[in-house]
Enzyme design. Structure first.
Site, PDB file in Angstrom:
ATOM      1  N   ASP A 178      24.335  34.707 -22.220  1.00 53.30           N
ATOM      2  CA  ASP A 178      24.675  35.932 -22.963  1.00 53.30           C
ATOM      3  C   ASP A 178      23.424  36.783 -23.179  1.00 53.30           C
ATOM      4  OD1 ASP A 178      23.601  33.985 -24.686  1.00 53.30           O
ATOM      5  OD2 ASP A 178      24.805  34.621 -26.408  1.00 53.30           O
ATOM      6  N   ASP A 186      36.064  29.024 -34.047  1.00 52.63           N
ATOM      7  CA  ASP A 186      34.851  29.588 -34.654  1.00 52.63           C
ATOM      8  C   ASP A 186      35.258  30.471 -35.831  1.00 52.63           C
ATOM      9  OD1 ASP A 186      32.120  30.558 -35.014  1.00 52.63           O
ATOM     10  OD2 ASP A 186      31.789  29.841 -32.977  1.00 52.63           O
ATOM     11  N   GLU A 239      24.458  25.470 -37.141  1.00 52.63           N
ATOM     12  CA  GLU A 239      24.354  26.621 -38.045  1.00 52.63           C
ATOM     13  C   GLU A 239      25.269  26.518 -39.270  1.00 52.63           C
ATOM     14  OE1 GLU A 239      23.039  30.193 -35.100  1.00 52.63           O
ATOM     15  OE2 GLU A 239      25.146  29.619 -34.947  1.00 52.63           O
ATOM     16  N   TRP A 285      28.283  32.813 -24.542  1.00 54.84           N
ATOM     17  CA  TRP A 285      28.813  33.238 -25.851  1.00 54.84           C
ATOM     18  C   TRP A 285      29.273  34.681 -25.707  1.00 54.84           C
ATOM     19  CZ3 TRP A 285      29.403  29.325 -29.061  1.00 54.84           C
ATOM     20  CH2 TRP A 285      28.569  28.212 -28.928  1.00 54.84           C
ATOM     21  N   THR A 286      30.372  35.021 -26.401  1.00 51.83           N
ATOM     22  CA  THR A 286      31.012  36.280 -26.012  1.00 51.83           C
ATOM     23  C   THR A 286      31.097  37.330 -27.125  1.00 51.83           C
ATOM     24  OG1 THR A 286      33.201  35.341 -26.484  1.00 51.83           O
ATOM     25  CG2 THR A 286      32.374  35.136 -24.216  1.00 51.83           C
ATOM     26  N   HIS A 308      30.891  27.377 -38.998  1.00 52.55           N
ATOM     27  CA  HIS A 308      31.627  28.134 -37.973  1.00 52.55           C
ATOM     28  C   HIS A 308      33.133  27.880 -38.074  1.00 52.55           C
ATOM     29  CE1 HIS A 308      28.465  30.029 -35.570  1.00 52.55           C
ATOM     30  NE2 HIS A 308      27.732  28.939 -35.736  1.00 52.55           N
TER      31      HIS A 308
HETATM   32  C1  ACM Z   1      24.716  27.917 -30.873  1.00 51.29           C
HETATM   33  O1  ACM Z   1      24.331  28.743 -30.026  1.00 51.29           O
HETATM   34  N1  ACM Z   1      24.909  28.283 -32.132  1.00 51.29           N
HETATM   35  C2  ACM Z   1      24.995  26.544 -30.507  1.00 51.29           C
END
Ligand code: ACM
Ligand code: ZN
Length: 543
Positions: A432, A195, A339, A481-482, A275
């Site tokens: 998250d 990322d 994104e 997601w962290t 990303h």
């Molecule tokens: C994402 O949460 N951007 C896949």
């Protein structure tokens, strides 16, 4: 298979010998398809024998024995003949093959635990059920409630994701996470490895990816802010502490094998075309601007991306994917696709030339060109791509599977186009998000609100799909997601027990789901989580 005379009779009488009762709250999650209860117990001791009639099941039997040894301090002898006295665990196959490799039957009476499974995965799931039934206390004896179970999963893709880029988790922590997946009969671990904020996988051909891309010079404190024009605020505060980490190829092989033993496929995610700032910090020549970058130090989306007009970008990604595909034996490679800020493409002469040459109408079609070109390469190696739902924009690559995260519309559209789909809508599959409305009592989270009951109530197959279209929904996935999950204890807190609730969504027949009854089982099951040292969210205990 060595036939044991009278096996069918043995299976038939095994449960008739126990005192059947209507119901009993047992700590089994996910709830099996069919359960018959009894008030009796089987008492497992170091004298209990495992009878194994087919060596193909040895790995799963060893797994059970290792579990007993680690948690209770003894191992069970394994033989191929039924003992004349004493109790035993009997592992066998059905008399005819039906091809249901994840199904299992488990019958427990006071003298015998009987597993019947066609596939190794089925036996493994039966063993996970047995482990959940074992009494917690560390005594020489383990009490196990007598039950008769016929079990099978509802969905084929039962996934959990972990972002190891925004924060890094050690090999042992990743293994613990895989243990949780195994306990709840998940079969996919989606490993987010690259990322903007970190590149976490060793690629031998491109050593700078880990030398530069796995490190960032510092990390934003709290949430990033924007000024009134929508531009990033200059008031953001940073911690000034360098941060990094990556997995060597040997680490990856170890984790993939660890997961395989638990019948879990690891799906690696290598993000493109957005990303990708950590990759571009390492190899800026594959960006549009060619500029000097640093691995991103804040949360949000970086604005330079892989250049779609540069053939050497594709060669670079293909070389990376070649090493990745050798490490991960599963069918799917996740190529991200979410994104991607396309502003750079709009002003990049190479990208604009590509659009002209390929007769692409807009940057969405350029993204589609990008993903389709990568798909061709991945397909040529015998693998499939899966990507986030933005890969719909500009046209889906011909064979791509889709992960629907911005709601369910993307998944519905892909299913109608006969593409395979994994449902993971932000609501309720993003773990998250907060799990309790009183944020003052919760650790900092990215936002949103996905309480346990909303996860439990989720149904991955949208009502507006026809029966035929519904077949393209492979299952669902929970995402962790962290950005705001700085250590593994917080990974546990955010994912547990929402992971348990999701397991029931994915495994248990829809008509059998009952939230109140789930909470009653979860309360008993939480003793096992305590024993495992899991820092789970405890709001449900107040219910
Ligand atoms: C994402 O949460 N951007 C896949
Ligand atoms: Zn470009």
């Amino acid at each position: 298979m060595k036939k044991i005379p009278g096996l069918i009779i043995l299976i038939a009488i095994t449960f008739s010998a126990v005192a059947q009762i209507e119901t009993r709250v047992l700590p089994i999650i996910p709830l099996p398809r069919k359960v018959k209860y009894s008030s009796d117990d089987f008492v497992l001791t170091n004298k209990t024998i495992i009878v194994l009639t087919n060596d193909k099941f040895k790995p799963e039997v060893d797994y059970l024995n290792n579990y007993i040894n680690t948690n209770y301090g003894f191992q069970l002898p394994i033989t191929s003949v039924l003992p004349t006295d004493g109790n035993y665990i009997f592992v066998t196959q059905p008399d005819f093959e039906a091809g249901f490799m994840e199904n299992y039957d488990l019958s427990i009476n006071q003298n015998q635990i009987l597993f019947v499974a066609e596939g190794n995965a089925g036996l493994f799931y039966g063993i996970e059920t047995l482990i959940q039934l074992m009494s917690i206390e560390k005594t020489p004896e383990i009490k196990i409630s007598c039950v008769q179970i016929n079990d099978a999963p509802r969905y084929q893709w039962r996934g959990m994701h972990l972002d190891c880029c925004r924060h890094f988790f050690t090999k042992d922590e990743v293994k613990k996470y895989i243990d949780y997946l195994a306990m709840y009969k998940f079969n996919v671990f989606h490993w987010h490895l690259t990322d903007d904020q970190g590149w976490r996988i060793e690629v031998k051909k491109y050593p700078l990816l880990t030398k530069i891309g796995s490190q960032r010079k510092e990390t934003i404190i709290g949430k990033p802010a924007w000024d009134k024009n929508g531009k990033p605020s200059t008031n953001d505060k940073y911690d000034g502490i360098s941060y990094g980490g990556f997995y060597t190829q040997e680490d990856i092989k170890e984790i993939v094998t660890y997961a395989q033993v638990r019948h879990i496929t690891v799906v690696p995610e290598i993000e493109m075309p957005g990303h990708s700032l950590a990759a571009l910090a390492s190899y800026p020549q594959y960006s549009c601007s060619g500029g000097h970058f640093e691995t991103f130090t804040k949360w949000g989306v970086a604005d330079d991306v892989f250049c779609a007009g540069n053939d050497s970008t594709f060669l670079f990604i293909q070389n990376v994917l070649t090493e990745v595909m050798e490490l991960f034996p599963g069918k799917y490679i996740h190529i991200g696709g979410d994104e991607c800020l396309k502003d750079r493409w709009k002003v990049c002469p190479k990208c604009q030339k590509r659009m002209k040459d390929e007769k692409l109408n807009d940057e969405n079609e350029l993204q589609s060109y990008f993903i389709t070109r990568i798909e061709k390469f991945v397909n040529s190696k015998g693998k499939q791509i899966i990507g986030w739902d933005e890969i719909l924009e500009g046209g889906l690559a011909p064979n791509a599977a889709l992960m629907s995260w911005r709601g369910t519309e993307g998944g519905i559209s892909a299913a109608k186009q006969k593409h395979l789909v994994v449902m993971t809508p932000g609501k309720p599959c993003y773990f998250d998000h907060y799990q309790s409305k009183d944020k003052s009592k919760e650790p900092l989270a990215i936002g949103g609100f996905n309480p346990l009951d909303s996860v439990y109530a989720y149904d991955p197959t949208p009502k507006n799909l026809s029966e035929e279209e519904g077949k393209y929904i492979m299952g669902a996935q929970g995402n962790v997601w962290t950005e705001y999950i700085t250590d593994f204890s917080k990974v546990q807190y955010m994912s547990m027990p929402r992971m348990a609730a999701l397991s029931e969504v994915l495994w248990t027949p829809k008509e059998k789901k009952n939230y109140k009854e789930f909470i009653a089982r979860l309360k008993l099951h939480s003793k096992l989580l305590d024993k495992m040292g899991v820092n789970y969210a405890k709001q449900f205990l107040l219910k």
